[in-house]
Every structure is written in C-alpha cells, then in structure tokens.
Design an enzyme around this catalytic site. Structure first.
Site, short mmCIF file in Angstrom:
data_model
loop_
_atom_site.label_atom_id
_atom_site.label_comp_id
_atom_site.label_asym_id
_atom_site.label_seq_id
_atom_site.Cartn_x
_atom_site.Cartn_y
_atom_site.Cartn_z
N CYS A 164 -11.33 -29.42 3.59
CA CYS A 164 -12.35 -28.83 2.73
C CYS A 164 -11.71 -27.88 1.72
O CYS A 164 -11.41 -26.73 2.05
CB CYS A 164 -13.38 -28.09 3.58
SG CYS A 164 -14.66 -27.29 2.62
N CYS A 216 -13.82 -24.81 0.97
CA CYS A 216 -13.76 -23.74 1.98
C CYS A 216 -12.41 -23.03 1.96
O CYS A 216 -12.36 -21.81 2.09
CB CYS A 216 -13.94 -24.31 3.40
SG CYS A 216 -15.10 -25.63 3.59
N ASP A 217 -11.34 -23.77 1.85
CA ASP A 217 -10.02 -23.21 2.13
C ASP A 217 -9.10 -23.07 0.91
O ASP A 217 -8.06 -22.41 1.00
CB ASP A 217 -9.29 -24.10 3.15
CG ASP A 217 -10.03 -24.15 4.49
OD1 ASP A 217 -10.72 -23.17 4.80
OD2 ASP A 217 -9.91 -25.16 5.19
#
Ligand code: NAP
Length: 309
Positions: free
Chosen positions: A131, A134-135
């Site tokens: 992701c 997200c990261d």
C-alpha cells in the site's frame, strides 16, 4: 436468534457494528481469520480523518472495536464456514456452530495478492509493502530508489504516487505492455521518475540476512537474464482478492468475486447487506469502507424496522 450478524472486523465491519449497536441491535461481530482487517498490516495510517499526526493501523482498529463494544456490539473470534441464505432465518455455520439471524452484513474485505515468495513474506513491513498510500511517505523510503511490481491501474497509481518520495521508481511488469487504462499508462510512462522494467518478474526480495529490503532479483522472462536492482522498498500492486469465496453461488458477485449491490448496500438476498473492500474494487480506502459500513448498518436497521411493521 440474532438480529444482525456482521462478518468482518475491518473498517467496514466495525463501523457497521458501531451503528448497529447504537441502534440497540446488539450485533454479533465475527472477526474471521484476520481480526482488524488489512489496516492492521500497515504501519502508520495518515489519511484517516481526525488523526493529524497519523495513527498506527492496529491502534486505529482496536479503538474502533472498543467504540463499537461500548454501545453493545459483541465481537467474537469466529470464521464463517458456510452460509444458507435460502430462507429466513438466515443460517451461518461459524467454526462448526450454527448461528441464525434476521440480517447479515458481509464485510469480509479483500487481501492483497502476494507474489508468493518466501523472501517477500520475511521482509513484509521491513520494506515490502502492499500500500503506497499507507506507507509511501515513511522516512525509510524518502529519496531512495523504489520498486513497484505490477502493470495495472493500481501499480501505475502507486508508482506515480511514490515519485513524490522516492529518488526513482522502477516499475517491474511481467509483460511488455501495461494492463492499466490508457490514460493512466500514458501518464505513468511519461513520468521521468518512473523507469519501467518489462517482461520481468521478481524472483527474490533482498536481503533477508540483513532483515531489511536492499533490492530485488529480477528475471527477464524473454531471455532468462537475471539482474539485481537496488531499492529501499518493494511495493507489490498485483491486484486484490476479495474474501468472498464462502458466499460463492449464494450472493451475486462479479467475475472477480466482488459482491454486487442491488440498492444501497443490499445484495440479491433479502436481509443480506455488504460493505467495504469485498464490494469495492475501486476506492479501497479505510474511510470509504467505514462509510459503507455505516450505510449497511442503516440499511439493515431499516429492513428490520419494516419487518416489524
Ligand atoms: P489488475 O488490473 O488485476 O492488475 C494486476 C496487475 O498485476 C496486472 O498487470 C498483472 O499482470 C499483474 N499481476 C498479477 N498477478 C501477478 C503475479 N503473480 N506476478 C506479477 N504480476 C502479476 O489489478 P489492479 O491494478 O489492482 O486493478 C484492479 C481494478 O481496480 C481494475 O479494474 C482497475 O481498473 C481498478 N483501479 C482503478 C484505479 C483508478 O482508476 N484510479 C486505480 C486502481 C485500480 P498482467 O497484466 O500480465 O495480467
């Protein structure tokens, strides 16, 4: 008999649980095999509204569960093994035990498709991630070479997003043509920070011995040549697999296994609603899943109210 059984404890399931609990429906919430859902596999969630400093994915899900329980949701470990939705009550088999209910909210989510390499599994959260949203902004990836694997819209989106952080983004695809939509593919390939590596697959993520990602070993499928590409992060974007197998043949789905909505969050079976990543192949965000979970609980509540009139 239960009034509402919610299957899944990701953002969709726990938000449905919160709303159903606050409607005095005392929902039974089944965790499945991945309590907390996909978000628990990510580190810091920086795009869930209300947390300006970001929040650890596991902590966010723990808080959601507490909030739902505070109003009477009953969260239990349990996996649905079979569903009989041929009439009322709706029947589920949960770890071998029968459960009867008037409504079901399916919020079973989806899982990231993995490459299936041992080194990939060992280095998950140590540079291997599924992701970019997200990261991608984590300090470990900033100004570093990064690798994205895949050739679809997700891979293109992830690669483009990562150009904000990485020094260069290598897009590794197993064919010589992207599967992504034309506009997305053109945008991706014209980005000077994205370097495609065609006809290639990852055979190993390096370096398990160092316990962190330092690169990938690639094999060219046309000439079998092997190369190593140095990178600090490997973003695997080769699609998702909705976790809906148990409902196959019972609930209407598309050809990829995503549940189809009829009206609102209703499925083809009366009393069965669905929300989150098991329905949504497009947005797949925590906040959109939560929104759908809320809608499914309201739909279930209205369905029950209409039954008792
Ligand atoms: P996808 O379209 O199924 O693409 C998956 C990609 O991964 C394909 O290029 C595939 O290669 C590759 N792949 C699959 N298994 C692999 C493996 N084991 N090893 C190496 N490569 C592998 O999945 P997606 O990109 O997640 O998109 C899913 C859906 O969401 C699509 O309908 C897409 O249009 C949509 N979506 C839309 C947007 C947007 O519009 N903004 C963004 C993201 C997703 P092959 O091409 O060789 O099959």
């Amino acid at each position: 008999m239960e009034k509402v059984v919610i299957i899944g404890t990701g953002c969709a399931g726990l938000t449905a649980a919160l709303y159903a609990a606050r409607a005095n429906l005392s929902p039974l919430v089944l965790t499945g095999t991945a309590p907390g859902g996909l978000l628990t596999t990510t580190s810091i969630v920086e795009n869930f509204p209300g947390f300006p400093e970001g929040i650890d994915g596991y902590e966010l899900m723990t808080r959601m569960q507490k909030q739902a329980e505070r109003f009477g949701a009953r969260v239990k470990f349990g996996t649905v093994e079979a569903a009989d939705f041929s009439g009322q009550p709706l029947k589920l088999s949960v770890d071998g035990d029968p459960v009867e209910t008037q409504t079901v909210i399916i919020a079973t989510g989806a899982s990231h498709r993995h490459l299936g390499l041992e080194s990939e599994a060992k280095l998950e959260k140590k540079g291997v991630t599924y992701c970019a949203t997200c990261d991608g902004a984590l300090p470990m990836f900033r100004h570093q070479p990064l690798v994205v694997v895949g050739g679809g819209d997700s891979a293109c989106e992830e690669a483009t997003f990562l150009t904000r952080f990485g020094s260069v983004v290598h897009l590794v695809h197993r064919r010589d043509q992207l599967r992504a939509s034309k506009i997305m593919a053109a945008r991706t390939l014209s980005n000077p920070k994205i370097q495609p590596i065609w006809d290639s697959v990852v055979t190993e993520v390096l370096d398990v011995k160092q316990d962190t990602v330092t690169g990938v070993r690639l094999k060219n499928l046309k000439n079998q040549a092997e190369i190593v590409v140095n990178c600090a992060g490997v973003f695997v974007a080769i699609g998702h697999v909705p976790s809906t197998a148990v409902f196959k043949g019972v609930i209407d789905m598309d050809e990829n296994g995503y549940i189809k909505h009829r009206q609102g969050t209703a499925t083809n079976v009366r009393g069965v609603f669905a929300a989150g990543d098991c329905v949504d192949p497009v947005y797949r965000q925590a906040v959109t899943a939560a929104g759908q979970g809320c809608a499914a609980a309201i739909d279930a509540e209205r369905y029950l109210a209409a039954l008792s009139q």
